[in-house]
Design a protein around this motif. Structure first.
Motif, mmCIF file in Angstrom:
data_model
loop_
_atom_site.group_PDB
_atom_site.id
_atom_site.type_symbol
_atom_site.label_atom_id
_atom_site.label_comp_id
_atom_site.label_asym_id
_atom_site.label_seq_id
_atom_site.Cartn_x
_atom_site.Cartn_y
_atom_site.Cartn_z
ATOM 1 N N ASN A 1 -9.084 4.940 -3.127
ATOM 2 C CA ASN A 1 -9.092 3.650 -2.441
ATOM 3 C C ASN A 1 -7.774 3.480 -1.683
ATOM 4 O O ASN A 1 -6.789 2.994 -2.246
ATOM 5 C CB ASN A 1 -9.277 2.507 -3.434
ATOM 6 C CG ASN A 1 -9.234 1.143 -2.749
ATOM 7 O OD1 ASN A 1 -9.325 1.037 -1.524
ATOM 8 N ND2 ASN A 1 -9.074 0.090 -3.536
ATOM 9 N N VAL B 1 -5.692 7.138 -7.590
ATOM 10 C CA VAL B 1 -6.124 5.801 -7.205
ATOM 11 C C VAL B 1 -6.077 5.626 -5.692
ATOM 12 O O VAL B 1 -7.006 5.080 -5.084
ATOM 13 C CB VAL B 1 -5.249 4.736 -7.907
ATOM 14 C CG1 VAL B 1 -5.507 3.352 -7.316
ATOM 15 C CG2 VAL B 1 -5.512 4.721 -9.402
ATOM 16 N N GLN C 1 0.850 -1.178 0.000
ATOM 17 C CA GLN C 1 0.000 0.000 0.000
ATOM 18 C C GLN C 1 0.892 1.237 0.000
ATOM 19 O O GLN C 1 2.111 1.151 0.147
ATOM 20 C CB GLN C 1 -0.929 -0.008 1.213
ATOM 21 C CG GLN C 1 -1.971 -1.108 1.170
ATOM 22 C CD GLN C 1 -2.848 -1.129 2.413
ATOM 23 O OE1 GLN C 1 -3.155 -2.184 2.954
ATOM 24 N NE2 GLN C 1 -3.263 0.029 2.881
ATOM 25 N N THR D 1 -6.641 1.383 0.248
ATOM 26 C CA THR D 1 -6.076 0.035 0.362
ATOM 27 C C THR D 1 -5.435 -0.436 -0.941
ATOM 28 O O THR D 1 -4.888 -1.539 -0.992
ATOM 29 C CB THR D 1 -7.168 -0.982 0.769
ATOM 30 O OG1 THR D 1 -8.157 -1.059 -0.269
ATOM 31 C CG2 THR D 1 -7.818 -0.581 2.081
ATOM 32 N N SER D 2 -5.488 0.392 -1.990
ATOM 33 C CA SER D 2 -4.874 0.005 -3.256
ATOM 34 C C SER D 2 -3.355 -0.037 -3.093
ATOM 35 O O SER D 2 -2.777 0.590 -2.211
ATOM 36 C CB SER D 2 -5.266 0.983 -4.365
ATOM 37 O OG SER D 2 -4.873 2.301 -4.041
ATOM 38 N N SER D 3 -2.710 -0.783 -3.969
ATOM 39 C CA SER D 3 -1.274 -1.020 -3.826
ATOM 40 C C SER D 3 -0.531 -0.756 -5.131
ATOM 41 O O SER D 3 -1.132 -0.650 -6.210
ATOM 42 C CB SER D 3 -1.017 -2.463 -3.380
ATOM 43 O OG SER D 3 -1.496 -3.378 -4.358
ATOM 44 N N ASP E 1 -1.540 -1.518 -9.159
ATOM 45 C CA ASP E 1 -2.208 -2.815 -9.250
ATOM 46 C C ASP E 1 -3.685 -2.706 -9.599
ATOM 47 O O ASP E 1 -4.226 -3.555 -10.316
ATOM 48 C CB ASP E 1 -2.033 -3.580 -7.933
ATOM 49 C CG ASP E 1 -0.577 -3.928 -7.664
ATOM 50 O OD1 ASP E 1 0.148 -4.206 -8.642
ATOM 51 O OD2 ASP E 1 -0.161 -3.899 -6.494
ATOM 52 N N GLU E 2 -4.351 -1.686 -9.124
ATOM 53 C CA GLU E 2 -5.792 -1.563 -9.350
ATOM 54 C C GLU E 2 -6.143 -1.291 -10.807
ATOM 55 O O GLU E 2 -7.156 -1.769 -11.319
ATOM 56 C CB GLU E 2 -6.371 -0.452 -8.460
ATOM 57 C CG GLU E 2 -7.882 -0.354 -8.486
ATOM 58 C CD GLU E 2 -8.420 0.563 -7.408
ATOM 59 O OE1 GLU E 2 -9.133 1.511 -7.762
ATOM 60 O OE2 GLU E 2 -8.122 0.318 -6.221
ATOM 61 N N THR E 3 -5.274 -0.545 -11.486
ATOM 62 C CA THR E 3 -5.568 -0.161 -12.872
ATOM 63 C C THR E 3 -4.726 -0.918 -13.896
ATOM 64 O O THR E 3 -5.073 -0.951 -15.082
ATOM 65 C CB THR E 3 -5.324 1.344 -13.077
ATOM 66 O OG1 THR E 3 -3.922 1.623 -12.918
ATOM 67 C CG2 THR E 3 -6.144 2.158 -12.090
#
Length: 224
Positions: free
Chosen positions: A165, A161, A40, A167-169, A182-184
């Motif tokens: 969020n 991002v 994170q 908690t996104s990493s 990682d999210e996108t």
């Protein structure tokens, strides 16, 4: 883990028939290997963060690296009564991780190596920005912190991002020299000095790198 090393080298000058003795004492910490990291992010969208903000000058009197993380961004983290400022990101439990993402021109100002010590001691393994001051960048690499320079557009994507969020990493692959949101799935290939890349992957500081070539050095000395 900190260790004290004593290096003694005896160099014989056969032309003059005498010896030179050099004693080197180094108080250094053991570098850890860095290959891949998924973590994170702690977002700090402030530009021109100088080394006096990273670690104020009044905390530079210590003779070891221990404890510098306690005073990382001290004047931003705490008020005059040493109480945590609730509006500073590092005091917000929503954000955590081993990756610090900051605005452009990170590490400007004085050349104090203590800034890299404080970042490393706090627990950050990676700092991402769109521009780093050259001296800070070198100090970070020498102390096991990976500075990743990305385009401003990519930096703003990370901020967007993460704030949407927390908690996104992000994932960092040093061997491949990539950083990925990682999210996108957005990814960027960053540059790094090949020597410093090798040192980070192997967990070497400059002395460790020299010692890793001990056999070749001894063979050269015997055959010259």
């Amino acid at each position: 883990m900190r260790s004290r090393y004593l290096f003694r080298r005896k160099v014989k000058n056969t032309g003059f028939g005498f010896f030179y003795f050099f004693n080197f004492y180094f108080l250094i910490f053991k570098m850890k290997k860095f290959e891949k990291l998924t973590s994170q992010v702690v977002p700090l969208p402030i530009e021109n963060i100088d080394t006096d903000q990273i670690i104020p000058a009044r905390f530079l009197k210590a003779t070891t690296r221990d404890g510098f993380g306690d005073n990382l961004f001290r004047d931003w983290r705490y008020d005059a009564d040493n109480q945590p400022k609730a509006d500073f990101v590092m005091n917000n439990p929503t954000f955590s991780g081993k990756v610090l993402v900051a605005g452009k021109n990170f590490g400007c100002g004085s050349s104090r190596e203590h800034a890299a010590w404080a970042i490393q001691d706090y627990g950050f393994d990676v700092v991402i920005s769109s521009f780093f001051a050259d001296i800070f960048k070198g100090n970070a690499l020498n102390n096991g912190v990976l500075p990743i320079q990305v385009p401003e557009e990519f930096l703003q994507k990370i901020f967007s991002v993460v704030f949407a969020n927390p908690t996104s990493s992000v994932s960092v692959d040093l061997e491949a020299q990539t950083v990925t949101i990682d999210e996108t799935g957005d990814s960027y290939s960053f540059e790094i000095n090949p020597y410093k890349k090798s040192c980070l992957i192997n967990g070497y500081d400059d002395i460790d790198f020299i010692l890793s070539h001990k056999a070749q050095i001894e063979a050269f000395e015997q055959n010259r």
